[in-house]
Design a protein around this motif. Structure first.
Motif, PDB file in Angstrom:
ATOM      1  N   THR A 285      27.048   5.521   4.738  1.00  0.00           N
ATOM      2  CA  THR A 285      27.288   5.929   6.269  1.00  0.00           C
ATOM      3  C   THR A 285      27.521   7.591   6.474  1.00  0.00           C
ATOM      4  O   THR A 285      27.972   7.975   7.612  1.00  0.00           O
ATOM      5  CB  THR A 285      28.389   5.330   6.959  1.00  0.00           C
TER       6      THR A 285
ATOM      7  N   THR B 259      22.659  -2.156   8.077  1.00  0.00           N
ATOM      8  CA  THR B 259      21.495  -0.973   8.343  1.00  0.00           C
ATOM      9  C   THR B 259      21.822   0.046   9.606  1.00  0.00           C
ATOM     10  O   THR B 259      21.210   1.002   9.516  1.00  0.00           O
ATOM     11  CB  THR B 259      20.246  -1.579   8.283  1.00  0.00           C
TER      12      THR B 259
ATOM     13  N   ASN C 132      24.859  -1.205   1.335  1.00  0.00           N
ATOM     14  CA  ASN C 132      24.160  -0.663   2.483  1.00  0.00           C
ATOM     15  C   ASN C 132      23.354  -2.067   3.476  1.00  0.00           C
ATOM     16  O   ASN C 132      22.209  -1.616   4.148  1.00  0.00           O
ATOM     17  CB  ASN C 132      22.890   0.145   2.085  1.00  0.00           C
TER      18      ASN C 132
ATOM     19  N   ASN D  10      23.889   3.042   8.413  1.00  0.00           N
ATOM     20  CA  ASN D  10      23.540   3.896   7.219  1.00  0.00           C
ATOM     21  C   ASN D  10      22.710   5.157   7.701  1.00  0.00           C
ATOM     22  O   ASN D  10      22.036   5.262   8.816  1.00  0.00           O
ATOM     23  CB  ASN D  10      22.223   3.076   6.333  1.00  0.00           C
ATOM     24  N   VAL D  11      23.019   6.206   7.068  1.00  0.00           N
ATOM     25  CA  VAL D  11      22.445   7.622   7.387  1.00  0.00           C
ATOM     26  C   VAL D  11      21.528   7.878   6.348  1.00  0.00           C
ATOM     27  O   VAL D  11      21.587   7.829   4.854  1.00  0.00           O
ATOM     28  CB  VAL D  11      23.754   8.578   7.419  1.00  0.00           C
ATOM     29  N   PRO D  12      20.286   8.122   6.868  1.00  0.00           N
ATOM     30  CA  PRO D  12      19.057   8.363   5.928  1.00  0.00           C
ATOM     31  C   PRO D  12      19.631   9.552   4.678  1.00  0.00           C
ATOM     32  O   PRO D  12      20.239  10.607   5.058  1.00  0.00           O
ATOM     33  CB  PRO D  12      17.938   8.737   6.699  1.00  0.00           C
ATOM     34  N   GLY D  13      19.214   9.333   3.263  1.00  0.00           N
ATOM     35  CA  GLY D  13      19.526  10.052   2.216  1.00  0.00           C
ATOM     36  C   GLY D  13      20.954  10.011   1.805  1.00  0.00           C
ATOM     37  O   GLY D  13      21.407  10.774   0.973  1.00  0.00           O
TER      38      GLY D  13
ATOM     39  N   SER E 181      20.931  -4.063   0.353  1.00  0.00           N
ATOM     40  CA  SER E 181      19.810  -4.497   0.993  1.00  0.00           C
ATOM     41  C   SER E 181      18.629  -5.473   0.285  1.00  0.00           C
ATOM     42  O   SER E 181      17.796  -5.903   0.948  1.00  0.00           O
ATOM     43  CB  SER E 181      19.253  -3.020   1.444  1.00  0.00           C
TER      44      SER E 181
ATOM     45  N   TRP F 222      22.035  -2.909  -5.002  1.00  0.00           N
ATOM     46  CA  TRP F 222      21.755  -2.404  -3.559  1.00  0.00           C
ATOM     47  C   TRP F 222      21.775  -3.588  -2.776  1.00  0.00           C
ATOM     48  O   TRP F 222      21.066  -4.632  -2.985  1.00  0.00           O
ATOM     49  CB  TRP F 222      20.313  -1.757  -3.413  1.00  0.00           C
TER      50      TRP F 222
ATOM     51  N   GLU G 173      21.469   8.436  -1.747  1.00  0.00           N
ATOM     52  CA  GLU G 173      20.949   9.367  -2.709  1.00  0.00           C
ATOM     53  C   GLU G 173      22.172  10.559  -3.002  1.00  0.00           C
ATOM     54  O   GLU G 173      22.351  10.996  -4.084  1.00  0.00           O
ATOM     55  CB  GLU G 173      19.624   9.978  -2.669  1.00  0.00           C
TER      56      GLU G 173
END
Length: 315
Positions: free
Chosen positions: A26, A60, A57, A63-66, A90, A88, A69
């Protein structure tokens, strides 16, 4: 496993210990996250155990893109080394569905048509986690003409208790303190309580070391473990770092992201927060030297037995 080829030293005799660090993507890791990572990592390594990383995650919309990673890259930059591939959530929906179906077949799960407003309007009791305890409006069946929005797990009024390695004896009466709780949400997503319980069992987690902000969730997870026939892990809930306003450091309270160019200093600060007598000069030492000191000098008994510590007065 992460990119490093080094193996962290294991202190002590292996005891089939398997721990984990399970961040949610997040946002970036912050100092509060680092405390949980350091505490769980060193507890595992000091007992000759494994340390796994799981990306939680499943929620959804949050969740913050990226971010996932970035979290893994930050862990690597700080010198953490985990065992096996990252899990993961998901990719685990079928496992959560199977657990839900098993509980439903056992008569432990029922559909609920209640909205948040209806629960609030029913004069429900305050729940131990800050929400409202579910008053059981749909326990005996859905109201006429209403469809299920979510699926809840039945609880009873027995005491659920465990002895936390840091916080001592913790107990709840789930019926009074929480009520029947959601396993499958109205938006079709599996709830945290179900996902984390299924994943801890799947990964063979023996010891859960995490922040004390999750203490209130633990009796629900223990109830789920019992309903599903899973073994109960040992728990240790670390003190959480709070800001000047007394709020837990989090993305919601705008905790700053960890600075990877200050990894050694950040690690030393986390060690000191956890009661470890790390020399001040380590803050300017190479990262490998900080970890070498930590592996050689980790003392679990030195961790403060408190639920929270203001950053202005660590340790």
């Amino acid at each position: 496993m992460n990119a490093s080829s080094q193996v962290s030293p294991a202190i002590g005799t292996p005891k089939n210990y398997r721990g984990r660090f399970a961040p949610s993507p997040t946002g970036p890791l912050h100092f509060g996250s680092l405390i949980a990572a350091v505490g769980s990592y060193l507890d595992a390594r000091s007992q000759g155990g494994e340390w796994l990383v799981r990306m939680e995650n499943i929620d959804t919309p949050r969740n913050v893109p990226g971010a996932a990673e970035q979290i893994l890259a930050t862990l690597e930059a700080f010198g953490f080394e985990w065992d096996g591939p990252v899990l993961w959530q998901s990719r685990r929906r079928e496992a959560y569905q199977a657990a839900l179906e098993s509980l439903t077949a056992a008569g432990l799960v029922y559909g609920c048509a209640c909205s948040r407003k209806e629960i609030a309007d029913s004069a429900g009791r305050p729940a131990i986690d800050g929400g409202l305890a579910y008053p059981g409006l749909c326990r005996t069946g859905l109201p006429p003409g209403r469809a299920a929005r979510a699926w809840r797990l039945r609880v009873d009024d027995r005491e659920i208790a465990f002895t936390d390695r840091l916080q001592g004896r913790i107990s709840q009466h789930l019926e009074r303190d929480v009520g029947d709780f959601v396993l499958l949400r109205a938006d079709g997503l599996f709830a945290y309580q179900l996902a984390v319980t299924v994943d801890d069992h799947f990964q063979g987690i023996s010891d859960i070391v995490r922040g004390a902000d999750l203490l209130a969730s633990t009796p629900r997870q223990i109830w789920l473990q019992r309903c599903l026939g899973f073994a109960e892990p040992r728990y240790a809930h670390l003190p959480v770092a709070s800001n000047a306003a007394g709020e837990k450091l989090s993305k919601q309270t705008l905790a700053p992201a960890l600075a990877t160019d200050r990894a050694a200093a950040e690690l030393v600060a986390a060690l000191c927060f956890l009661g470890q007598a790390a020399p001040a000069e380590l803050a300017g030492a190479p990262l490998a030297e900080v970890w070498a000191w930590a592996f050689a000098n980790w003392v679990f008994a030195a961790i403060p037995r408190l639920p929270a510590i203001p950053l202005s007065a660590p340790g």
